[in-house]
Scaffold this active site. Structure first.
Site, PDB file in Angstrom:
ATOM      1  CB  CYS A 115      -1.446   6.867   1.333  1.00 37.21           C
ATOM      2  SG  CYS A 115      -0.322   8.247   1.055  1.00 37.21           S
ATOM      3  CG  HIS A 255       0.955   3.202   1.457  1.00 42.99           C
ATOM      4  ND1 HIS A 255       0.928   3.672   0.161  1.00 42.99           N
ATOM      5  CD2 HIS A 255       1.385   4.236   2.224  1.00 42.99           C
ATOM      6  CE1 HIS A 255       1.321   4.935   0.153  1.00 42.99           C
ATOM      7  NE2 HIS A 255       1.602   5.293   1.388  1.00 42.99           N
ATOM      8  CG  ASN A 285       3.921   7.417  -0.557  1.00 42.57           C
ATOM      9  OD1 ASN A 285       2.886   7.122  -1.137  1.00 42.57           O
ATOM     10  ND2 ASN A 285       3.936   7.819   0.706  1.00 42.57           N
TER      11      ASN A 285
END
Length: 328
Positions: A115, A255, A285
């Site tokens: 990520c 994020h 996500n």
């Protein structure tokens, strides 16, 4: 040698059409809309069809970023794709994209920091341009997480979605662009977020497939504790490195993993949630695609304006983290 000022001169994003809501997940795994929403802030996510690849979404996002930047494929010197869901182990997804774009002058490689990958890619691109080695670099964060998510595991399948975000980076006027960055890793935490099989440690076999070893495994509690701490710390570090104060920050693009993690990061740098980009309620996500998709939405909506000090910050498997402070 004086280093050049480097910034983002174009953004773009691409998302699959199919929407999977929490209510859809209720039908395939033991969970509920209320449970998912209260613990994560996610209401729905985008899911790619069987034929769509990471390079497909990266291609669409790249075209939009290049259009905004007024950059042709031939002008690109380098293409970096940050992903943990490449089209295949090799060749690199970046090479597949280079061919499809017709970027015949560009070098290309994939970068994997989960990520955090997009911020690793942005920081890498900055070095090439700042030194004068390259002029235009295309950085993409692209993922099709649905293809490595175990839809029988309710602790992980509710979290992830698919998408891609792209930026064109180049030289900008002095005083603007990337003012500071912060990258880091904590390798001993790799065991808390990983995909066990498919590499040289555990090559694909009948047994690995049968035991569902090609899907994401996560120790949610440990990852949450790490994320809450590191998102705030890394954001504060890039502000300090840039010689700015907390009150100088105009906008935060974090994020998109969990609303509680995002709120903790905003609180650390004393930024109201009205100045924080949040879209995980719609997309979940998206790993490396999370920050560039959110950034593109904020730019196109006029939420980020010239002269704004913008912090990008994320964390991911590895464990890794990254942040950048940009004067837009």
């Amino acid at each position: 040698m004086k280093l050049k000022s480097v910034g983002i001169i174009g953004t773009g994003s691409a998302l699959p059409e199919r929407i999977m809501t929490n209510y859809d997940l209720e039908k395939i795994v033991e969970t509920s809309h209320e449970w998912i929403l209260s613990r994560t802030g996610i209401e729905e996510r985008r899911i790619a069809d069987e034929k769509t690849t990471t390079s497909d979404l990266a291609y669409e996002a790249s075209l939009k970023a290049m259009e905004m930047a007024g950059t042709s494929p031939e002008e690109l010197d380098l293409i970096i794709v940050a992903t943990i869901t490449p089209d295949m182990v090799f060749p690199a997804t970046a090479c597949i994209l280079q061919d499809r774009l017709g970027a015949r002058n560009a070098a290309a490689f994939d970068l994997e920091a989960a990520c955090s990958g997009f911020l690793y890619g942005v920081t890498t691109a900055q070095q090439f341009i700042a030194t004068g080695h390259y002029k235009k670099v295309l950085v993409i964060g692209g993922e099709i997480m649905s293809k490595i998510v175990d839809f029988t595991d309710r602790s992980t399948c509710v979290l992830f979605g698919d998408g891609a975000g792209a930026v064109v980076m180049g030289e900008v006027e002095e005083g603007f662009g990337i003012l500071s960055t912060d990258l880091g890793s904590k390798g001993e935490g790799g065991k808390y977020l990983y995909q066990p099989a498919g590499g040289s440690l555990e090559p694909a076999s009948e047994e690995s497939v049968r035991n569902r070893r090609h899907f994401i495994k996560m120790g949610g509690g440990e990852v949450f504790k790490f994320a809450v701490r590191i998102m705030g710390e890394s954001s504060a570090r890039v502000i300090e490195k840039a010689g700015l104060e907390l009150e100088d920050v105009d906008y935060l693009v974090p994020h998109q993993a969990n609303t509680r993690i995002i709120e903790a990061a905003a609180k650390r740098i004393k930024l109201p949630m009205s100045r924080v980009k949040v879209n995980l309620n719609r997309y979940g996500n998206m790993s490396a695609a999370s920050i560039p998709v959110a950034l593109d939405e904020a730019v196109r909506a006029g939420e980020i304006k010239k002269g704004d000090h913008v912090v990008l910050v994320g964390f991911g498997g590895g464990l890794t983290w990254g942040a950048a402070l940009i004067k837009w």
